[in-house]
Scaffold this motif. Structure first.
Motif, mmCIF file in Angstrom:
data_model
loop_
_atom_site.group_PDB
_atom_site.id
_atom_site.type_symbol
_atom_site.label_atom_id
_atom_site.label_comp_id
_atom_site.label_asym_id
_atom_site.label_seq_id
_atom_site.Cartn_x
_atom_site.Cartn_y
_atom_site.Cartn_z
ATOM 1 N N GLU A 109 43.602 36.884 32.776
ATOM 2 C CA GLU A 109 44.080 37.268 34.106
ATOM 3 C C GLU A 109 45.573 37.597 34.073
ATOM 4 O O GLU A 109 46.022 38.558 34.697
ATOM 5 N N GLU A 113 47.600 41.123 34.882
ATOM 6 C CA GLU A 113 48.756 41.178 35.784
ATOM 7 C C GLU A 113 49.930 41.902 35.128
ATOM 8 O O GLU A 113 50.604 42.729 35.759
ATOM 9 N N ILE A 158 39.430 43.821 35.967
ATOM 10 C CA ILE A 158 39.899 42.719 36.814
ATOM 11 C C ILE A 158 38.759 42.212 37.686
ATOM 12 O O ILE A 158 38.536 41.006 37.797
ATOM 13 N N THR A 162 37.861 38.460 36.442
ATOM 14 C CA THR A 162 38.684 37.476 37.153
ATOM 15 C C THR A 162 38.205 37.343 38.591
ATOM 16 O O THR A 162 37.653 38.289 39.151
ATOM 17 N N ASN A 164 40.373 36.943 40.975
ATOM 18 C CA ASN A 164 41.630 37.144 41.691
ATOM 19 C C ASN A 164 41.568 38.404 42.560
ATOM 20 O O ASN A 164 41.823 39.515 42.094
#
Length: 194
Positions: A109, A113, A158, A162, A164
């Protein structure tokens, strides 16, 4: 015409080229590090390899620009791009910090980013701006399309790997921003051809 940033100035491509090549190589090194750090699943490893290859393509494109400028010094002196010198300092610091952090080991993750931060940077815009030396709008458009595809892949990875949602929203917004710029470039080119 691009929006003028407060400290941006029109500068020759030669002044910016070495900095851009250096930053692209460092970004490529970061992504190559992620290839090694995330060997499984193969989809993740292949994604990072694709991102590294994208940066290698930028280095090659910039080397082509450099060759064109070396063969025509007058073009090198008169062709200008918008560039904020503080951008280079900030990006150099960012990439160096990310390389150090990645050497210590990061979670997937966090790697995503970092990629979003780098792909959203002004460096991508500077590289595309320098492509005008090649005198091929189609070639520049292809480079932008590849960038959009890579950003779409980043968004997909992503979402897949993840939980997120904020990070996914950042990735999706970046894709939309790049698609919007490509649309504006196409419209401007059609208007100038008319």
């Amino acid at each position: 015409m691009p929006a003028v940033r407060p400290r941006a100035r029109r500068t020759t491509i030669r002044e910016v080229l070495d900095t851009a090549i250096e930053l692209e190589k460092k970004t490529m090194a970061l992504y190559v590090g992620f290839v090694k750090a995330f060997p499984r699943p193969a989809e993740v490893r292949n994604f990072w390899f694709s991102m590294a290859r994208h940066e290698a393509g930028h280095c090659g494109a910039l080397a082509l620009v450099e060759g064109i400028l070396e063969s025509d010094p007058r073009r090198a002196a008169k062709t200008r791009v918008w560039f904020d010198p503080s951008t280079a300092t900030r990006l150099r610091s960012l990439v160096s910090a990310y390389l150090r952090e990645a050497r210590g080991g990061v979670r997937l993750e966090r790697a995503f980013e970092m990629a979003i931060d780098l792909e959203a940077s002004e460096l991508e815009d500077v590289v595309v701006d320098m492509m005008k030396v090649v005198k091929s709008p189609e070639w520049r458009e292809r480079a932008i399309q590849l960038l959009i595809r890579d950003l779409g892949d980043l968004s997909y990875m992503i979402e897949r790997y993840t939980p997120n949602e904020a990070l996914l929203a950042r990735a999706d917004a970046l894709v939309e921003r790049r698609v919007g710029r490509l649309g504006r470039r196409r419209a401007a080119r059609r208007a100038s051809d008319a």
